[in-house]
Design an enzyme around this catalytic site. Structure first.
Site, PDB file in Angstrom:
ATOM      1  N   HIS A 103       0.798  -1.235   0.000  1.00  0.00           N
ATOM      2  CA  HIS A 103       0.000   0.000   0.000  1.00  0.00           C
ATOM      3  C   HIS A 103       0.823   1.274   0.000  1.00  0.00           C
ATOM      4  CE1 HIS A 103      -3.937  -1.960   0.877  1.00  0.00           C
ATOM      5  NE2 HIS A 103      -3.157  -2.868   1.444  1.00  0.00           N
ATOM      6  N   LYS A 138      -7.712  14.116   4.444  1.00  0.00           N
ATOM      7  CA  LYS A 138      -6.866  12.920   4.405  1.00  0.00           C
ATOM      8  C   LYS A 138      -5.825  13.096   5.502  1.00  0.00           C
ATOM      9  CE  LYS A 138      -5.901  14.038   0.026  1.00  0.00           C
ATOM     10  NZ  LYS A 138      -6.057  12.791  -0.701  1.00  0.00           N
ATOM     11  N   ARG A 139      -5.043  12.068   5.806  1.00  0.00           N
ATOM     12  CA  ARG A 139      -3.981  12.241   6.782  1.00  0.00           C
ATOM     13  C   ARG A 139      -3.038  13.355   6.330  1.00  0.00           C
ATOM     14  NH1 ARG A 139      -3.374   8.590  11.214  1.00  0.00           N
ATOM     15  NH2 ARG A 139      -1.437   9.748  11.522  1.00  0.00           N
ATOM     16  N   LYS A 166       1.310  14.383   0.447  1.00  0.00           N
ATOM     17  CA  LYS A 166      -0.071  14.667   0.032  1.00  0.00           C
ATOM     18  C   LYS A 166      -0.263  16.159  -0.289  1.00  0.00           C
ATOM     19  CE  LYS A 166      -1.902  10.820   2.818  1.00  0.00           C
ATOM     20  NZ  LYS A 166      -2.622   9.937   1.875  1.00  0.00           N
ATOM     21  N   THR A 183      -8.378   6.597  -1.793  1.00  0.00           N
ATOM     22  CA  THR A 183      -9.734   6.043  -1.834  1.00  0.00           C
ATOM     23  C   THR A 183     -10.730   7.152  -1.548  1.00  0.00           C
ATOM     24  OG1 THR A 183      -9.277   5.291   0.414  1.00  0.00           O
ATOM     25  CG2 THR A 183      -9.283   3.625  -1.320  1.00  0.00           C
ATOM     26  N   LYS A 186     -14.570   8.335  -3.229  1.00  0.00           N
ATOM     27  CA  LYS A 186     -15.778   8.703  -2.479  1.00  0.00           C
ATOM     28  C   LYS A 186     -16.301  10.058  -2.941  1.00  0.00           C
ATOM     29  CE  LYS A 186     -13.779   6.032   1.218  1.00  0.00           C
ATOM     30  NZ  LYS A 186     -12.813   6.103   2.343  1.00  0.00           N
TER      31      LYS A 186
HETATM   32  C1  26W Z   1       4.607   0.964   9.625  1.00  0.00           C
HETATM   33  C2  26W Z   1       3.883   2.243   9.609  1.00  0.00           C
HETATM   34  C3  26W Z   1       2.867   2.293   8.520  1.00  0.00           C
HETATM   35  C4  26W Z   1       1.528   2.421   8.853  1.00  0.00           C
HETATM   36  C5  26W Z   1       0.574   2.451   7.858  1.00  0.00           C
HETATM   37  C6  26W Z   1       3.238   2.198   7.212  1.00  0.00           C
HETATM   38  C7  26W Z   1       2.289   2.231   6.230  1.00  0.00           C
HETATM   39  C8  26W Z   1       0.970   2.350   6.547  1.00  0.00           C
HETATM   40  C9  26W Z   1      -0.092   2.325   5.475  1.00  0.00           C
HETATM   41  C10 26W Z   1       0.305   1.350   4.396  1.00  0.00           C
HETATM   42  C11 26W Z   1      -0.384   3.653   4.938  1.00  0.00           C
HETATM   43  C12 26W Z   1      -1.652   3.666   4.135  1.00  0.00           C
HETATM   44  O1  26W Z   1      -2.734   3.744   4.672  1.00  0.00           O
HETATM   45  N1  26W Z   1      -1.539   3.619   2.810  1.00  0.00           N
HETATM   46  C13 26W Z   1      -2.656   3.953   1.975  1.00  0.00           C
HETATM   47  O2  26W Z   1      -3.351   2.781   1.585  1.00  0.00           O
HETATM   48  C14 26W Z   1      -4.515   3.113   0.857  1.00  0.00           C
HETATM   49  C15 26W Z   1      -5.271   1.828   0.585  1.00  0.00           C
HETATM   50  O3  26W Z   1      -4.617   1.058  -0.349  1.00  0.00           O
HETATM   51  C16 26W Z   1      -4.152   3.843  -0.416  1.00  0.00           C
HETATM   52  O4  26W Z   1      -5.336   4.222  -1.059  1.00  0.00           O
HETATM   53  C17 26W Z   1      -3.316   5.076  -0.099  1.00  0.00           C
HETATM   54  O5  26W Z   1      -2.864   5.669  -1.304  1.00  0.00           O
HETATM   55  C18 26W Z   1      -2.154   4.703   0.763  1.00  0.00           C
HETATM   56  O6  26W Z   1      -1.459   5.860   1.193  1.00  0.00           O
END
Ligand code: 26W
Length: 811
Positions: free
Chosen positions: A355, A543-544, A549, A651, A655
């Site tokens: 992701h 968004k975060r 971003k 995502t 929406k």
């Molecule tokens: C280890 C710390 C950590 C925590 C969360 C690393 C990475 C994450 C996630 C992978 C971050 C995340 O939410 N990624 C998002 O995933 C969505 C679903 O696929 C995508 O639509 C977003 O573009 C992506 O940023």
């Protein structure tokens, strides 16, 4: 199906109130009524769940196990009532009993067991897996505290704990009888018996994993899956033996360690911290999950030999990557298999979705920590790494590539490479993202095993994100696209396309948006005491908060608009309201500064009479699922402006599109596929393409030149340094953009490079808005073509191409 009548629901609620709270409906408060609603629906879903699982067992169906450290569920009452087909009846029953349904629904806390996109995606997929009648279970941790609650105090983010379980636990069914033991630390003892080498882990600590199950009803089906959340408890009896041996301190220490595991969700999104508690969380939930899956399989089939034929373990990013060595451990140590057979089964059971491509999000664990905490799992991981490295060396004959693909290197365990080695499939979440994985991030592994790599573009639950939250638009869709059929067939939304030049339809669409804006304005007033102008364009970025971003790019453009207004108070024809919502990871200082900047700018504009009725900036506090549900239907412009190549999919973009907002965006993530269906004429694209952005970063980019050359940009950046009426200077952000700091290159995310193109896109957007007929036609086409972004489509693709499980058909 057991659909309730209003009368039956009234009776069931009345009985629940009496049995659980000893109160009549007249005596009960709204909170008790909320809990009663949850318990009544939970009972109904539990019955369906039992039946679903009985049939799954009886027909020996293959099962999907969806492992994720995050499920951002939001609220459940309205959703469950909707899926059970009893929402109108429930509302009526509540009114009959003297309650306002809306007030009761509003009391439910969000289950915020996730950070952002990855967690919300998991929640949407649970809905689709049930609706598509796929036997599936989600697994995660039953965090006591979800994602923090955000308060804004003097313009700055303050984090408060999110104790959601007080009310939220009404959806959970704890199953202490099904608890599993998870072991940490200790030492290994090897011995030979019956011609086999046995390995046992001795000493160390044991944590009890207690399942708390949440039923997940599908829409228009009685198929009901569950989300299994593991709670961590100390195994008291074991600890008492320590007491009697006089090891008091150790016993209490263990207890403290046990319960802290499920205490809190890590609030870092896309940033890996390498904390040992996080590794404990991962192993805790993975081990409990694999044990429970393996035990159930053994109970049903009496052998592990066909495990991969009846189970698939989907891992949501690398966070649950320990399933690979843990499943190996069970196959080797408990089932007594040899390595090759165990490896074959494991690699045919596990599938990995990536992701993110951000380097700082790639999970790496120090070997020493791994080894100390998980001695047996380390042994197995080291052996996996050794064999994989051998395979890579034989294939590449190139030490550079061997290093790149290694699972363990220089005392570090790399989880993504573990997933590639141990998974049967690796997928990205949008076309562009999957290409970047294949051609860049995992280029070498992909050369060796190209057939492993694939794409499944994300999707969102269109029943929640359109039908439920936007009843006005749902009504219009039903009238134009063949009734409610689109709920089970999202591509039916395409029928709306035929009405893009129907003035009556466009007027209806615009009336719906207007009403949604007014409703949102009323909500914002009540929640945050801000007065939104419903005549203004609602231009939204939620968004975060992350530099990639580029919320800061949005801010730079707003400052430019503001400065134009200073020069010419008539410069803005159409009033504009810019809405932001974003949580910053608590340790991410730059992100927190950007939040403060947005609030400083909002305050400046608020106090400037020139801006009155023309320009407004609002930071919406505590952005979360339930706020998004109110905001999406009211939004007109969707800001999706990440540096091309950095946003895996997005995502939120989907929406917004479903709710008729138009996108201002870069060709990044799923925006690319939105552009494929919309064309240039139905969105506002701008900026560097991902290959251009990568080349510019590589070849040395000089933002100072842009600053020197572009007078508009120059003035905007200078305003950061000066600051606004609250007297806070943002020279730190100014310097970060122009000179870089703490090892970060100047303007790492290319804001200045895209600045003028962005301003131009915003200008095109405002011009389009000035022509309502054109705008509404574009909006209608966005809704019409959003069907491909339904989670049902995405889950069907996973089922067909990756999981190989049958499902109810969607188009
Ligand atoms: C280890 C710390 C950590 C925590 C969360 C690393 C990475 C994450 C996630 C992978 C971050 C995340 O939410 N990624 C998002 O995933 C969505 C679903 O696929 C995508 O639509 C977003 O573009 C992506 O940023």
């Amino acid at each position: 199906m057991t659909a309730f009548t209003t009368r039956e629901l009234e009776d069931a609620l009345t009985r629940k109130l009496m049995i659980n709270f000893g109160k009549t409906a007249e005596e009960a408060g709204e909170t008790e009524m909320l809990r009663a609603c949850a318990l009544v629906l939970r009972d109904a879903m539990a019955l369906r769940g039992v039946e679903t699982r009985r049939e799954t067992r009886q027909k020996e169906k293959k099962k999907v196990h969806y492992l994720s450290l995050e499920f951002l569920m939001g609220r459940s009452l309205q959703k469950n009532a909707y899926n059970l087909g009893v929402l109108p009846q429930l509302k009526e029953a509540l009114e009959h009993l003297g309650f306002q349904a809306g007030d009761v629904f509003e009391l439910e806390p969000d289950a915020g067991l996730g950070n952002g996109g990855l967690g919300r995606l998991a929640a949407c997929y649970l809905d689709s897996m049930s609706t598509l009648e796929i036997p599936a279970t989600g697994y995660s941790i039953c965090y006591e505290l979800g994602i923090f609650k955000q308060k804004i105090v003097e313009g700055q983010q303050v984090e408060l704990p999110d104790a959601w379980k007080g009310i939220g636990s009404a959806w959970l069914l704890p199953k202490p009888e099904e608890a599993r033991q998870v072991r940490f630390g200790g030492t290994l003892r090897e011995f030979w018996n019956d011609g086999h080498l046995h390995i046992v882990q001795e000493g160390g600590t044991t944590v009890l994993a207690v399942p708390c199950d949440m039923e997940i009803a599908g829409y228009n089906t009685s198929h009901t899956n569950k989300l299994r959340l593991w709670d961590a408890k100390s195994p008291k009896p074991v600890d008492m033996s320590l007491y009697s041996k006089g090891e008091y301190l150790k016993a209490t220490e263990d207890e403290a360690m046990a319960e802290v595991i499920a205490k809190v969700l890590y609030p870092d999104d896309n940033h890996e911290e390498g904390k040992s508690l996080r590794l404990k969380q991962q192993y805790f939930f993975v081990s409990a999950t694999v044990q429970s899956i393996a035990e159930e399989h053994m109970a049903e089939f009496g052998t592990m030999a066909n495990f991969h034929e009846k189970n698939v373990l989907q891992i949501n990013d690398t966070h649950p990557a320990l399933v690979i060595p843990e499943l190996m451990r069970i196959l080797l140590d408990d089932a007594g298999m040899g390595w090759d057979r165990a490896w074959e089964i494991t690699t045919q059971s596990v599938t990995y979705t990536n992701h993110t491509v951000l380097a700082e999000a790639l999970e790496k664990w120090p070997q020493a920590l791994f080894e100390r905490l998980l001695p047996r799992v380390w042994q197995i991981t080291a052996e996996i790494a050794r064999r994989w490295e051998e395979q890579c060396r034989a294939y590449f004959r190139d030490e550079e590539k061997v290093r790149d693909t290694a699972v363990v290197w220089d005392g570090v365990v790399r989880m993504a490479n573990l997933c590639i080695a141990g998974g049967m499939r690796v997928n990205g979440v949008s076309a562009l993202h999957s290409e970047i994985l294949k051609n860049e991030v995992f280029q070498n592994a992909c050369a060796m095993e190209p057939e492993k790599f694939t794409n499944v573009t994300n999707g969102v639950d269109h029943r929640r994100w359109l039908a439920e939250i936007n009843p006005g638009l749902h009504g219009l869709v039903c009238d134009l696209a063949g009734g409610e059929a689109y709920l089970m067939d999202p591509q039916a939304l395409g029928r709306l396309d035929a009405y893009a030049d129907d003035r009556e339809v466009l007027r209806r669409l615009s009336d719906i948006k207007r009403r949604n804006k007014e409703e949102f304005a009323a909500y914002a007033k009540q929640q945050q005491c801000v007065l939104l102008n419903p005549d203004a364009i609602f231009d939204v970025q939620v968004k975060r908060l992350h530099e990639y971003k580029r919320q800061l790019l949005n801010v730079l453009h707003i400052i430019a608009l503001y400065q134009r207004l200073q020069d010419d108070p008539n410069a803005i024809a159409r009033p504009r309201t810019f809405l932001f919502g974003a949580k910053a990871a608590p340790g991410y200082a730059v992100a927190k500064r950007i939040i403060r900047l947005i609030n400083s700018l909002a305050d400046q504009i608020d106090h400037d009479p020139i801006c009155s009725g023309k320009l407004q900036v609002v930071f919406l506090e505590n952005y979360r699922v339930s706020l998004a549900e109110r905001l999406m239907p009211a939004s007109e412009v969707s800001q999706q402006i990440s540096t091309a190549g950095k946003e895996a999919s997005g995502t939120g973009n989907m929406k917004f599109m479903m709710n008729g907002a138009l996108t201002v965006g870069t060709l990044d993530g799923a925006n690319v596929e939105m552009h494929d269906v919309l064309g240039d004429e139905n969105m506002f694209l701008f900026g560097l393409r991902s290959n251009e952005a990568a080349a510019l970063s590589r070849e040395g980019y000089l933002p100072q030149r842009l600053y020197a050359r572009d007078p508009v940009l120059h003035r905007v950046l200078d305003a950061l340094k000066t600051g606004f009426r609250d007297g806070v200077s943002y020279e730190d952000l100014y310097r970060r953009l122009l000179f870089g700091d703490h090892g970060a290159p100047a303007d790492e995310y290319l804001l200045l490079a895209d600045f003028s193109a962005y301003c131009d896109a915003e200008k095109r957007m405002a011009e389009a808005y000035a022509d309502p007929e054109r705008w509404n036609a574009m909006s209608l086409r966005n809704i019409a073509r959003s069907g491909v972004f339904a989670a049902d489509r995405a889950v069907a693709e996973y089922a067909d191409r990756i999981w190989h499980v049958p499902h109810r058909k969607v188009r």
